[in-house]
Write a protein that holds these residues in place. Structure first.
Motif, mmCIF file in Angstrom:
data_model
loop_
_atom_site.group_PDB
_atom_site.id
_atom_site.type_symbol
_atom_site.label_atom_id
_atom_site.label_comp_id
_atom_site.label_asym_id
_atom_site.label_seq_id
_atom_site.Cartn_x
_atom_site.Cartn_y
_atom_site.Cartn_z
ATOM 1 N N GLN A 57 0.847 -1.186 0.000
ATOM 2 C CA GLN A 57 0.000 0.000 0.000
ATOM 3 C C GLN A 57 0.886 1.241 0.000
ATOM 4 N N VAL A 58 0.297 2.370 -0.425
ATOM 5 C CA VAL A 58 1.016 3.627 -0.442
ATOM 6 C C VAL A 58 0.022 4.737 -0.137
ATOM 7 N N ARG A 59 0.475 5.738 0.652
ATOM 8 C CA ARG A 59 -0.386 6.867 0.996
ATOM 9 C C ARG A 59 -0.460 7.822 -0.190
ATOM 10 N N CYS A 60 -1.653 8.446 -0.355
ATOM 11 C CA CYS A 60 -1.879 9.327 -1.498
ATOM 12 C C CYS A 60 -2.575 10.595 -1.011
ATOM 13 N N ALA A 61 -2.373 11.678 -1.803
ATOM 14 C CA ALA A 61 -3.039 12.948 -1.535
ATOM 15 C C ALA A 61 -3.536 13.515 -2.846
ATOM 16 N N LEU A 62 -4.807 13.992 -2.842
ATOM 17 C CA LEU A 62 -5.398 14.660 -4.013
ATOM 18 C C LEU A 62 -5.857 16.025 -3.531
ATOM 19 N N PHE A 63 -5.149 17.071 -3.938
ATOM 20 C CA PHE A 63 -5.439 18.383 -3.400
ATOM 21 C C PHE A 63 -6.684 19.000 -4.049
ATOM 22 N N ARG A 64 -7.198 20.028 -3.390
ATOM 23 C CA ARG A 64 -8.526 20.565 -3.677
ATOM 24 C C ARG A 64 -8.694 20.957 -5.146
ATOM 25 N N ASN A 65 -7.683 21.636 -5.740
ATOM 26 C CA ASN A 65 -7.844 22.100 -7.135
ATOM 27 C C ASN A 65 -7.994 20.934 -8.098
ATOM 28 N N ARG A 66 -7.412 19.762 -7.774
ATOM 29 C CA ARG A 66 -7.561 18.578 -8.611
ATOM 30 C C ARG A 66 -8.836 17.809 -8.240
ATOM 31 N N ILE A 82 -4.958 6.329 -10.873
ATOM 32 C CA ILE A 82 -4.554 7.718 -10.683
ATOM 33 C C ILE A 82 -3.285 7.993 -11.476
ATOM 34 N N ARG A 83 -3.183 9.244 -11.956
ATOM 35 C CA ARG A 83 -1.925 9.723 -12.532
ATOM 36 C C ARG A 83 -1.297 10.621 -11.478
ATOM 37 N N ALA A 84 -0.068 10.301 -11.069
ATOM 38 C CA ALA A 84 0.497 10.966 -9.900
ATOM 39 C C ALA A 84 1.998 11.126 -10.054
ATOM 40 N N ARG A 85 2.533 12.014 -9.218
ATOM 41 C CA ARG A 85 3.974 12.144 -9.091
ATOM 42 C C ARG A 85 4.373 11.708 -7.691
ATOM 43 N N ILE A 86 5.592 11.255 -7.538
ATOM 44 C CA ILE A 86 6.060 10.744 -6.260
ATOM 45 C C ILE A 86 6.665 11.881 -5.450
ATOM 46 N N GLY A 87 6.271 11.985 -4.200
ATOM 47 C CA GLY A 87 6.815 13.000 -3.310
ATOM 48 C C GLY A 87 7.086 12.415 -1.936
ATOM 49 N N LEU A 88 7.501 13.270 -1.016
ATOM 50 C CA LEU A 88 7.787 12.840 0.351
ATOM 51 C C LEU A 88 7.203 13.870 1.307
ATOM 52 N N TYR A 89 6.414 13.383 2.285
ATOM 53 C CA TYR A 89 5.846 14.271 3.302
ATOM 54 C C TYR A 89 6.900 14.434 4.402
ATOM 55 N N ALA A 90 7.596 15.586 4.363
ATOM 56 C CA ALA A 90 8.774 15.773 5.199
ATOM 57 C C ALA A 90 8.501 15.665 6.697
ATOM 58 N N PRO A 91 7.374 16.213 7.218
ATOM 59 C CA PRO A 91 7.181 16.137 8.689
ATOM 60 C C PRO A 91 7.198 14.702 9.231
ATOM 61 N N ARG A 92 6.693 13.723 8.459
ATOM 62 C CA ARG A 92 6.695 12.350 8.947
ATOM 63 C C ARG A 92 7.735 11.473 8.251
ATOM 64 N N GLY A 93 8.416 12.006 7.244
ATOM 65 C CA GLY A 93 9.410 11.225 6.540
ATOM 66 C C GLY A 93 8.808 10.086 5.751
ATOM 67 N N GLU A 100 -2.591 13.793 -9.599
ATOM 68 C CA GLU A 100 -2.989 14.872 -10.505
ATOM 69 C C GLU A 100 -4.353 14.582 -11.126
ATOM 70 N N HIS A 101 -4.693 13.308 -11.210
ATOM 71 C CA HIS A 101 -5.939 12.908 -11.860
ATOM 72 C C HIS A 101 -6.343 11.543 -11.300
ATOM 73 N N MET A 102 -7.668 11.342 -11.170
ATOM 74 C CA MET A 102 -8.185 10.068 -10.683
ATOM 75 C C MET A 102 -9.387 9.683 -11.521
ATOM 76 N N ARG A 205 -3.725 19.355 -27.363
ATOM 77 C CA ARG A 205 -4.600 19.722 -26.259
ATOM 78 C C ARG A 205 -3.834 19.420 -24.964
ATOM 79 N N GLY A 206 -4.360 19.908 -23.847
ATOM 80 C CA GLY A 206 -3.731 19.658 -22.551
ATOM 81 C C GLY A 206 -4.027 18.254 -22.055
ATOM 82 N N GLY A 207 -3.519 17.931 -20.866
ATOM 83 C CA GLY A 207 -3.695 16.603 -20.296
ATOM 84 C C GLY A 207 -5.105 16.363 -19.804
ATOM 85 N N GLY A 208 -5.404 15.132 -19.469
ATOM 86 C CA GLY A 208 -6.718 14.754 -18.972
ATOM 87 C C GLY A 208 -6.810 13.257 -18.818
ATOM 88 N N SER A 209 -7.982 12.810 -18.455
ATOM 89 C CA SER A 209 -8.208 11.379 -18.290
ATOM 90 C C SER A 209 -8.308 10.715 -19.652
#
Length: 455
Positions: A57-66, A82-93, A100-102, A205-209
């Protein structure tokens, strides 16, 4: 000093920040499919959830504008893509996916249709490299088939304004999403080919599902691109978005901005190249001018040096000089010949032939007398030597010995000279040579030689 002081020491926050940077740089946008769990939708409008499968499993975040663009409500247990990029939540490591899209995984029907059309068109050879047209190195006019209000046209125009603002652009406005989008694109491509106002087309055209990009996965659009006499560049969505239009186009750009980069020359680089060519042209012109001026000066000097008047003066002076040299040479030659004649006359008078003849006659008589005396003396000397040799020869000659009563006896059969009576037998024939004549005889008896006293 501790071992830690000898090495660079990271703080936890710095470590997390650098790891996040590495993750974001190393991984592009990716598609991930799984089941939602631990769904949380706070009042901020962000969506937090865990995406899992049977083993991880992996934790995910979809922010409000998306999240506002979602066409369905996510639920725990729902299977999504989902189409996503990999990041790191620094406070918890903790590393996480920033979506970006679901879309529901049920879009698999569209995906299956995409794969079926891809296989069919591929079998027809529409994706083969050999049928793709080359792009112009410097387009005279660029045609863009896209929505006039979308982000894609803004990105393209922004890049063109930065790189080469002098490139003319003709926009063919079309719908890029919805039921009528595919036919709109097909009609516009046919119109562009009929008018021939541009020498390259960008379909963008731009990106999308997958559903948003469906117009570019239609067979009619694919065949319109394949039959276009004008080279077509497909710039649909993001780099991870692959459409049928991308595969059948003459060239695929990962993004609209990338298409503008690839089709427009770098204005600053062209300016630098033009400036360099201008400097080379000026330098070449200056060098050619100097060479021509130097050649003109050289020819002028040669012309002046070879002027007919000057040449006539030089030839006249040379003629006078040769005349003086000829007169002087003739005078010297005549004087030398006169002196030679005088010397020869003197030598002729000194060497009178009569005197020389008398001298030679006297010398010849003397030599004749000396020759006769020498010949008589030589004959006398040689006659005496001949007589002495004859007497010496006579003394040692075997014939002289025979004259004194001796004989040479030979065997009558083989003619060998006999020296011992023991070499014969009674009845053998012998031949004896005497001082005068020879005689033949037979042996009747043999008297051996008496023994020597010391035997």
């Amino acid at each position: 000093m501790s071992r830690a002081d000898a090495h660079e020491v990271y703080s936890v926050s710095r470590l997390n920040q650098e790891v996040r940077g590495l993750l974001e740089q190393a991984f592009p946008l990716i598609w991930v499919e799984g089941e939602i769990s631990n769904l949380a939708q706070p009042r901020s409008g962000h969506v937090y959830f865990t995406l899992k499968d049977a083993e991880a499993q992996v934790r995910c975040a979809l922010f409000r504008n998306r999240a506002l663009r979602l066409r369905f409500s996510p639920e725990n247990g729902a299977r999504v893509r989902i189409r996503a990029r990999i990041g790191l939540y620094a406070p918890r490591g903790e590393y996480q996916l920033i979506a970006e899209h679901m879309e529901p995984a049920g879009d698999g029907d569209l995906q299956q249709a995409f794969e079926a059309l891809k296989r069919r068109l591929g079998a027809e050879g529409l994706f083969e490299t050999v049928r793709k047209q080359p792009l112009p190195a410097l387009p005279r006019r660029l045609g863009i088939v896209t929505s006039p209000t979308g982000a894609a046209i803004r990105d393209i125009l922004s890049v063109l304004a930065r790189r080469f603002p002098a490139l003319p652009v003709l926009i063919y406005p079309v719908a890029v999403q919805g039921a009528a989008a595919a036919q709109d694109i097909v009609t516009t491509l046919a119109l562009a080919n009929q008018r021939r106002d541009v020498d390259v087309l960008v379909v963008s055209r731009g990106g999308g599902s997958l559903e948003d990009l469906q117009a570019f996965n239609e067979e009619a659009v694919a065949r319109a691109i394949a039959t276009s006499a004008i080279p077509v560049v497909s710039a649909v969505g993001h780099e991870v978005d692959i459409t049928i239009a991308d595969l059948v186009a003459d060239h695929r750009a990962p993004t609209p901005s990338a298409a503008a980069e690839q089709l427009s020359p770098d204005g600053s680089a062209l300016v630098q190249a033009f400036q360099q060519l201008r400097r080379r042209l000026i330098e070449g012109h200056r060098r050619l001018r100097d060479q021509r001026r130097e050649r003109l000066d050289r020819v002028s000097r040669r012309l002046e040096a070879q002027h007919p008047g000057r040449r006539l003066q030089e030839r006249s002076q040379r003629l006078d000089e040769l005349e003086l040299r000829l007169t002087r040479a003739l005078r010297q030659r005549l004087d030398a010949r006169a002196l030679g004649v005088t010397n020869l006359a003197q030598r002729l008078r000194t060497a009178n032939p009569g005197r020389a003849v008398a001298q030679h006659r006297s010398h010849c008589q003397t030599l004749t007398t000396r020759l006769a005396i020498a010949m008589r003396a030589g004959l006398t000397q040689r006659r005496g030597r001949l007589q002495e040799n004859a007497r010496a020869l006579e003394a040692v000659s075997p014939l002289a010995t025979l004259e004194r009563g001796y004989a040479i006896v030979r065997h009558g059969d083989d003619g060998r000279i006999l020296r011992d009576a023991g070499e014969l037998a009674v009845g053998d024939s012998i031949q004896a040579r005497l001082g005068q004549g020879t005689l033949d005889a037979k042996v009747t008896s043999i008297q051996p030689a008496p023994a020597k006293p010391d035997e």
